[in-house]
Motif scaffolding. Sequence first.
Motif, PDB file in Angstrom:
ATOM      1  N   VAL A   4       0.850  -1.194   0.000  1.00 13.86           N
ATOM      2  CA  VAL A   4       0.000   0.000   0.000  1.00 13.86           C
ATOM      3  C   VAL A   4       0.887   1.245   0.000  1.00 13.86           C
ATOM      4  O   VAL A   4       2.013   1.215   0.506  1.00 13.86           O
ATOM      5  CB  VAL A   4      -0.949   0.068   1.230  1.00 13.86           C
ATOM      6  N   THR A   5       0.367   2.316  -0.588  1.00 13.79           N
ATOM      7  CA  THR A   5       1.052   3.611  -0.578  1.00 13.79           C
ATOM      8  C   THR A   5       0.049   4.672  -0.146  1.00 13.79           C
ATOM      9  O   THR A   5      -1.069   4.728  -0.666  1.00 13.79           O
ATOM     10  CB  THR A   5       1.619   3.955  -1.962  1.00 13.79           C
ATOM     11  N   THR A  45       5.082  10.748   1.866  1.00 14.17           N
ATOM     12  CA  THR A  45       4.581   9.590   1.129  1.00 14.17           C
ATOM     13  C   THR A  45       5.234   8.342   1.710  1.00 14.17           C
ATOM     14  O   THR A  45       6.453   8.315   1.915  1.00 14.17           O
ATOM     15  CB  THR A  45       4.917   9.684  -0.375  1.00 14.17           C
ATOM     16  N   THR A  46       4.422   7.327   2.000  1.00 17.59           N
ATOM     17  CA  THR A  46       4.933   6.091   2.585  1.00 17.59           C
ATOM     18  C   THR A  46       4.373   4.886   1.828  1.00 17.59           C
ATOM     19  O   THR A  46       3.163   4.812   1.605  1.00 17.59           O
ATOM     20  CB  THR A  46       4.542   5.981   4.075  1.00 17.59           C
ATOM     21  N   PRO A 370      -6.775  18.256   3.386  1.00 16.52           N
ATOM     22  CA  PRO A 370      -7.370  17.059   3.988  1.00 16.52           C
ATOM     23  C   PRO A 370      -6.353  16.210   4.747  1.00 16.52           C
ATOM     24  O   PRO A 370      -5.140  16.443   4.668  1.00 16.52           O
ATOM     25  CB  PRO A 370      -7.900  16.301   2.765  1.00 16.52           C
ATOM     26  N   GLY A 371      -6.867  15.203   5.450  1.00 17.01           N
ATOM     27  CA  GLY A 371      -6.025  14.268   6.181  1.00 17.01           C
ATOM     28  C   GLY A 371      -5.415  13.219   5.266  1.00 17.01           C
ATOM     29  O   GLY A 371      -5.431  13.362   4.039  1.00 17.01           O
ATOM     30  N   PRO A 372      -4.866  12.138   5.832  1.00 18.46           N
ATOM     31  CA  PRO A 372      -4.180  11.112   5.047  1.00 18.46           C
ATOM     32  C   PRO A 372      -5.095  10.467   4.010  1.00 18.46           C
ATOM     33  O   PRO A 372      -6.302  10.330   4.223  1.00 18.46           O
ATOM     34  CB  PRO A 372      -3.757  10.082   6.099  1.00 18.46           C
ATOM     35  N   VAL A 373      -4.501  10.060   2.889  1.00 15.21           N
ATOM     36  CA  VAL A 373      -5.242   9.369   1.836  1.00 15.21           C
ATOM     37  C   VAL A 373      -4.413   8.211   1.290  1.00 15.21           C
ATOM     38  O   VAL A 373      -3.182   8.261   1.307  1.00 15.21           O
ATOM     39  CB  VAL A 373      -5.623  10.314   0.668  1.00 15.21           C
ATOM     40  N   GLN A 374      -5.101   7.181   0.819  1.00 16.01           N
ATOM     41  CA  GLN A 374      -4.417   6.067   0.173  1.00 16.01           C
ATOM     42  C   GLN A 374      -4.318   6.348  -1.319  1.00 16.01           C
ATOM     43  O   GLN A 374      -5.290   6.746  -1.952  1.00 16.01           O
ATOM     44  CB  GLN A 374      -5.168   4.752   0.409  1.00 16.01           C
ATOM     45  N   SER A 375      -3.142   6.146  -1.877  1.00  7.57           N
ATOM     46  CA  SER A 375      -2.929   6.391  -3.303  1.00  7.57           C
ATOM     47  C   SER A 375      -3.408   5.197  -4.118  1.00  7.57           C
ATOM     48  O   SER A 375      -3.196   4.050  -3.736  1.00  7.57           O
ATOM     49  CB  SER A 375      -1.443   6.635  -3.566  1.00  7.57           C
ATOM     50  N   GLN A 376      -4.027   5.503  -5.242  1.00 12.42           N
ATOM     51  CA  GLN A 376      -4.437   4.459  -6.188  1.00 12.42           C
ATOM     52  C   GLN A 376      -3.552   4.480  -7.438  1.00 12.42           C
ATOM     53  O   GLN A 376      -3.810   3.762  -8.396  1.00 12.42           O
ATOM     54  CB  GLN A 376      -5.913   4.664  -6.589  1.00 12.42           C
ATOM     55  N   SER A 379       2.296   4.449  -9.922  1.00 10.98           N
ATOM     56  CA  SER A 379       3.553   5.156 -10.210  1.00 10.98           C
ATOM     57  C   SER A 379       4.100   5.865  -8.975  1.00 10.98           C
ATOM     58  O   SER A 379       5.274   6.248  -8.935  1.00 10.98           O
ATOM     59  CB  SER A 379       3.350   6.168 -11.338  1.00 10.98           C
ATOM     60  N   LEU A 380       3.252   6.047  -7.954  1.00 16.81           N
ATOM     61  CA  LEU A 380       3.705   6.709  -6.727  1.00 16.81           C
ATOM     62  C   LEU A 380       4.310   5.726  -5.719  1.00 16.81           C
ATOM     63  O   LEU A 380       4.860   6.138  -4.702  1.00 16.81           O
ATOM     64  CB  LEU A 380       2.540   7.460  -6.069  1.00 16.81           C
ATOM     65  N   ASP A 381       4.203   4.423  -6.002  1.00 20.59           N
ATOM     66  CA  ASP A 381       4.785   3.426  -5.092  1.00 20.59           C
ATOM     67  C   ASP A 381       6.282   3.653  -4.950  1.00 20.59           C
ATOM     68  O   ASP A 381       6.993   3.855  -5.943  1.00 20.59           O
ATOM     69  CB  ASP A 381       4.543   2.001  -5.624  1.00 20.59           C
ATOM     70  N   LEU A 382       6.761   3.605  -3.740  1.00 22.06           N
ATOM     71  CA  LEU A 382       8.188   3.803  -3.467  1.00 22.06           C
ATOM     72  C   LEU A 382       8.950   2.482  -3.426  1.00 22.06           C
ATOM     73  O   LEU A 382      10.172   2.471  -3.417  1.00 22.06           O
ATOM     74  CB  LEU A 382       8.365   4.536  -2.130  1.00 22.06           C
TER      75      LEU A 382
END
Length: 393
Positions: A4-5, A45-46, A370-376, A379-382
Amino acid sequence: MKKVTCTAPVNIAVVKYWGKRNEDLILPINSSLSVTLHQDQLKTTTSIAASRDFTEDRIWLNGKEDDINHPRLQSCLREIRRLARKRRSSGSEDVSGILNYKVHICSINNFPTAAGLASSAAGYACLVYSLAKLYGVEGELSEIARQGSGSACRSMYGGFVQWLMGEREDGKDSLAQQVEAETHWPELRILILVASAEKKHVGSTAGMQTSVETSPLLKLRAESVVPGRMAEMIESIKKKDFESFGQLTMKDSNQFHATCLDTFPPIFYLNQVSQRIISLVHRYNAHYGQTKVAYSFDAGPNAVIFTLEPTVNEFVEVVKRSFPPASNGDPFIKGLPVSPAPLSQELTSAIEGDACPGGVRYVIVTQPGPGPVQSQDPSLDLIGADGLPKPST
């Protein structure tokens, strides 16, 4: 491998938290209130991956492997895993497989780390939110984020957020609550004047501990000032009363730094550029006879300026005039767009003082977010397919 990112925001306290009554659980000696900044400008980003092929838990921060055994990090990891096991035993979504896997964590900030810009708040909020998504944990997460970094609990929500100090010894009532959403005050703008991107000399944890042990002013502030100030600040936000909001913000910042000076040995987070910015803000407001801009400084020299959208262009010109940008090719203004604005002769005379070229390295223009969000967006995955950080991170 399950991955998850997520991203999480920075928050800036306008009623400050400084000092703990319980170091292990990170329980504060007073409540606090903050504004969550927009992730389009500042965020952590995590990415977290879990795999049966991993032999140990590992973490990389801003491109370098770090110590996974840090007590606060372990506390967050342990608590999320405990809740996931509890969820599994109650018959909820089955995560039994990955609960036995080790995790790889990769995290980056798009802003200076450990420079007084609340990097630990965004970092731990993002860690806890990402772990919760990985393991399918839902519900109140601010108590867990608090155990990583106190102010991280406020980054679990968007907009305007209070962290209640609570009364229970186990900390179960020391939680963050949203006062108003980020859409409540659309005209509000925040300018971050970066005076230094260097790591601060005295970390917040060590500084707080010394202040609690040695500063009589800190105790007075927590018991006699903050409770009333919290109520006033919440009212000013709900009414969108910038005059009251701005004055309370500046007074609280000043008092926080006064407690740092009242600490023994004293702690100096502000530098000469910080002091010049404070003076400039007061001269600017005096010229207009009202509070049009307000400063706040956390545990570092960088200024956070609150203002309303119509004032942004002019005040940025004022900053440029007082702190002429260094001609190093880097953009001086980052974030939301800013347009040139003429300065009247009267205003120029009112703010006149010795220019400090390069004193402000750059300005980030942002707004509540806004607060934290999960990326869909993959390409943003680290973390790559091999379970290790991608080369660019």
